[in-house]
Design a protein around this motif. Structure first.
Motif, short mmCIF file in Angstrom:
data_model
loop_
_atom_site.label_atom_id
_atom_site.label_comp_id
_atom_site.label_asym_id
_atom_site.label_seq_id
_atom_site.Cartn_x
_atom_site.Cartn_y
_atom_site.Cartn_z
N VAL A 74 1.11 -1.05 -0.39
CA VAL A 74 -0.20 -0.30 0.42
C VAL A 74 0.72 1.64 0.27
N GLU A 78 0.73 5.19 -3.93
CA GLU A 78 1.21 6.51 -4.06
C GLU A 78 2.21 7.12 -4.55
N LEU A 83 -1.93 10.90 -3.92
CA LEU A 83 -2.82 9.41 -4.40
C LEU A 83 -2.93 8.62 -5.18
N ASP A 84 -2.72 7.33 -5.62
CA ASP A 84 -3.23 7.00 -6.18
C ASP A 84 -4.85 7.31 -6.38
N GLN A 87 -6.73 4.80 -3.63
CA GLN A 87 -6.32 5.76 -2.16
C GLN A 87 -7.47 7.02 -2.12
N GLN A 88 -7.34 7.55 -2.99
CA GLN A 88 -8.31 9.15 -3.20
C GLN A 88 -9.88 8.81 -2.59
N HIS A 91 -10.77 7.87 0.88
CA HIS A 91 -10.84 8.87 1.20
C HIS A 91 -12.34 9.53 0.62
N THR A 102 -7.83 -2.33 4.76
CA THR A 102 -8.10 -1.42 4.05
C THR A 102 -6.41 -1.27 3.34
N PRO A 103 -5.93 -1.74 3.87
CA PRO A 103 -4.67 -2.01 2.54
C PRO A 103 -5.19 -2.66 1.59
N MET A 106 -7.17 -2.30 -0.82
CA MET A 106 -6.36 -1.04 -1.61
C MET A 106 -6.14 -1.34 -3.10
N ARG A 110 -7.13 -1.48 -7.30
CA ARG A 110 -6.06 -1.53 -8.11
C ARG A 110 -5.47 -2.45 -9.52
#
Length: 155
Positions: A74, A78, A83-84, A87-88, A91, A102-103, A106, A110
């Motif tokens: 993770v 970025e 941020l990727d 990730q954005q 948020h 979360t990691p 994500m 991806r």
């Protein structure tokens, strides 16, 4: 044994025990603590990292077997402080509560978006089906990944 692993574009050579799991190599040896360790049985998906762009559960993989692959954690999403989109998206759409899963979520997202830049909500749900989130009910996670798909050129 000496192991050389490429993580987030940087090669690391370390002397480790042959039985050291990749999750422990990342967390304990390299201090990349974004990769979480949940169950040791590959059931929860918390420990997911990308190996040559494909999601793998690092709790059931030996660090020595990662030697010929590019590992992305993770921390590697970025780029240059940006941020990727995944990730954005987490948020923007509140795709986490406690943040423990979360990691891995994500990184799975991806990989999904790299293979399918415009997945349906069903395809998103199938992609993350190997991971357990005990907090969100998945709706915000799906919205977060959808946001990333819709905003991949702007984040």
């Amino acid at each position: 044994m000496n192991v050389t692993v490429s993580v987030n574009g940087v090669e690391y050579t370390r002397d480790v025990e042959p039985r050291l799991l990749l999750v422990h190599f990342l967390r304990d040896v390299l201090r990349l603590t974004g990769t979480h360790w949940g169950c040791d049985t590959s059931n929860c998906g918390t420990c997911v990292v990308l190996m040559d762009g494909e999601p793998v559960k690092s709790c059931t993989m030996l660090a020595a077997t990662a030697e010929r692959y590019e590992i992305t954690t993770v921390e590697g999403l970025e780029r240059d402080g940006v941020l990727d989109p995944v990730q954005q998206g987490f948020h923007e759409e509140h795709g986490l509560q406690c943040g423990f899963c979360t990691p891995g979520m994500m990184l799975t997202a991806r990989a999904l978006l790299d293979h399918n830049p415009d997945p349906t909500d069903e395809e998103i749900r199938v992609a993350i089906s190997g991971q357990i989130c005990r907090c969100t009910g998945y709706a915000t996670i799906v919205r977060s990944i959808r946001w990333a798909a819709n905003n991949s050129g702007t984040a």
